[in-house]
Design an enzyme around this catalytic site. Structure first.
Site, PDB file in Angstrom:
ATOM      1  CG  HIS A  95      -9.316   5.097  -4.490  1.00  0.00           C
ATOM      2  ND1 HIS A  95     -10.014   4.019  -4.968  1.00  0.00           N
ATOM      3  CD2 HIS A  95      -7.954   4.612  -4.259  1.00  0.00           C
ATOM      4  CE1 HIS A  95      -9.021   3.073  -4.576  1.00  0.00           C
ATOM      5  NE2 HIS A  95      -8.214   3.477  -4.114  1.00  0.00           N
ATOM      6  CD  GLU A  97     -11.520   0.969  -3.115  1.00  0.00           C
ATOM      7  OE1 GLU A  97     -11.183   2.260  -1.860  1.00  0.00           O
ATOM      8  OE2 GLU A  97     -11.186   0.505  -2.839  1.00  0.00           O
ATOM      9  N   GLY A 173      -7.282  -4.583  -4.327  1.00  0.00           N
ATOM     10  CA  GLY A 173      -7.627  -4.901  -2.525  1.00  0.00           C
ATOM     11  C   GLY A 173      -7.864  -6.723  -3.014  1.00  0.00           C
ATOM     12  CB  SER A 212      -2.889  -6.210  -4.444  1.00  0.00           C
ATOM     13  OG  SER A 212      -4.091  -6.730  -4.214  1.00  0.00           O
TER      14      SER A 212
HETATM   15  O1  LIG Z   1      -5.337   3.422  -2.562  1.00  0.00           O
HETATM   16  C1  LIG Z   1      -4.702   2.467  -2.607  1.00  0.00           C
HETATM   17  C2  LIG Z   1      -5.318   1.038  -3.533  1.00  0.00           C
HETATM   18  O2  LIG Z   1      -6.734   1.592  -3.823  1.00  0.00           O
HETATM   19  C3  LIG Z   1      -4.807  -0.139  -3.198  1.00  0.00           C
HETATM   20  O3  LIG Z   1      -5.768  -0.682  -2.686  1.00  0.00           O
HETATM   21  P1  LIG Z   1      -4.001  -1.882  -1.905  1.00  0.00           P
HETATM   22  O4  LIG Z   1      -3.232  -2.117  -1.504  1.00  0.00           O
HETATM   23  O5  LIG Z   1      -5.239  -2.764  -0.970  1.00  0.00           O
HETATM   24  O6  LIG Z   1      -5.323  -2.789  -2.734  1.00  0.00           O
END
Ligand SMILES: O=C[C@H](O)COP(=O)(O)O
Length: 250
Positions: A95, A97, A173, A212
């Site tokens: 991921h 992150e 996000g 998102s």
């Molecule tokens: O793992 C999920 C993604 O990082 C997307 O996150 P999000 O839907 O909060 O933008």
């Protein structure tokens, strides 16, 4: 027909109480999910709680990360075998992150995929470009590098069991999702790349979109030919959004 795969990544959110409320709400609509495979990826301490609620449902359990080693002196880490013991079927790997905040390289990510597969888990390989890389015109090169590093390391035969999640970092996000056309263009490019390696695999492999995704934009995104499902974060914490997305007619 390929099932639509919907993966809810709770990230570092939740509490025993909040999870219970969300899971009870999910169990009310789970039996209407014949056309989708819904996977919940809670933080590690809540795997057991989610597992208990999911008994008797067709909702699957996943983890957000796994260590690249089997066992040993890796304080704070969790192995693929441990995840398997907790009934996980899927695990997110690479991921953005984790790549950015925990310095996970393509090399480490390939090792994690091997660990996951050896334990019988389905790895969900997350790939995607930053805004800076996109603006410089480097998105395709970055994505293909992320893919090819893993394929070269684990081999095409093993790669057949991997799920790909394309998540443009600038859309995660931020509320700024990729347009359906933008997402489709990248998904098509990924599928064509796989086609060049193995035409049959290019049809069977699942390529998810993340960034998102919500109950409003999901309907148009899922209509795109090369989008096979979603990996989503924020909206997965709201039962109404989750239900709407899961019930979309594909
Ligand atoms: O793992 C999920 C993604 O990082 C997307 O996150 P999000 O839907 O909060 O933008």
């Amino acid at each position: 027909m390929k099932q639509t795969l919907i993966i809810a990544n709770w990230k570092m959110n939740g509490s025993i109480l909040a999870n219970s409320k969300l899971l009870i709400a999910m169990l009310k609509f789970h039996n209407k999910l014949q056309h989708v495979e819904l996977v919940i990826c809670p933080p590690f301490p809540y795997l057991h709680q989610v597992k208990e609620y999911m008994v008797g449902s067709n909702i699957k359990l996943g983890a957000q990360n796994v260590n690249e080693n089997n066992s040993g002196a890796f304080t704070g880490e969790v192995s693929a075998d441990m995840l398997k013991e907790f009934s996980c079927r899927y695990v997110l790997i690479g991921h953005s992150e984790r790549r950015a905040l925990f310095q996970e390289s393509n090399d480490i990510i390939a090792k994690k995929i091997t660990q996951a597969m050896d334990a019988g888990l389905t790895p969900v390989l997350c790939i995607g470009e930053s805004l800076e890389q996109r603006e410089k015109g480097d998105a395709q090169a970055v994505i293909l590098e992320q893919l090819s590093c893993v394929i070269n390391d684990i081999g095409l035969k093993k790669f057949k069991s991997v799920v790909i999640a394309y998540e443009p970092i600038w859309a995660i996000g931020t509320g700024q999702t990729a347009s359906p056309e933008q997402a489709q263009k990248v998904h098509r490019m990924i599928r064509q790349y796989i086609y060049g390696l193995d035409p049959i695999l290019s049809k069977s492999i699942s390529i998810l979109y993340g960034g998102s995704v919500n109950e409003i934009n999901a309907a148009e995104l899922i209509k795109q030919k090369d989008i096979d499902g979603f990996l989503f974060g924020g909206a997965s914490l709201k039962s109404d959004s989750l239900e709407t997305i899961c019930k979309l007619k594909i």
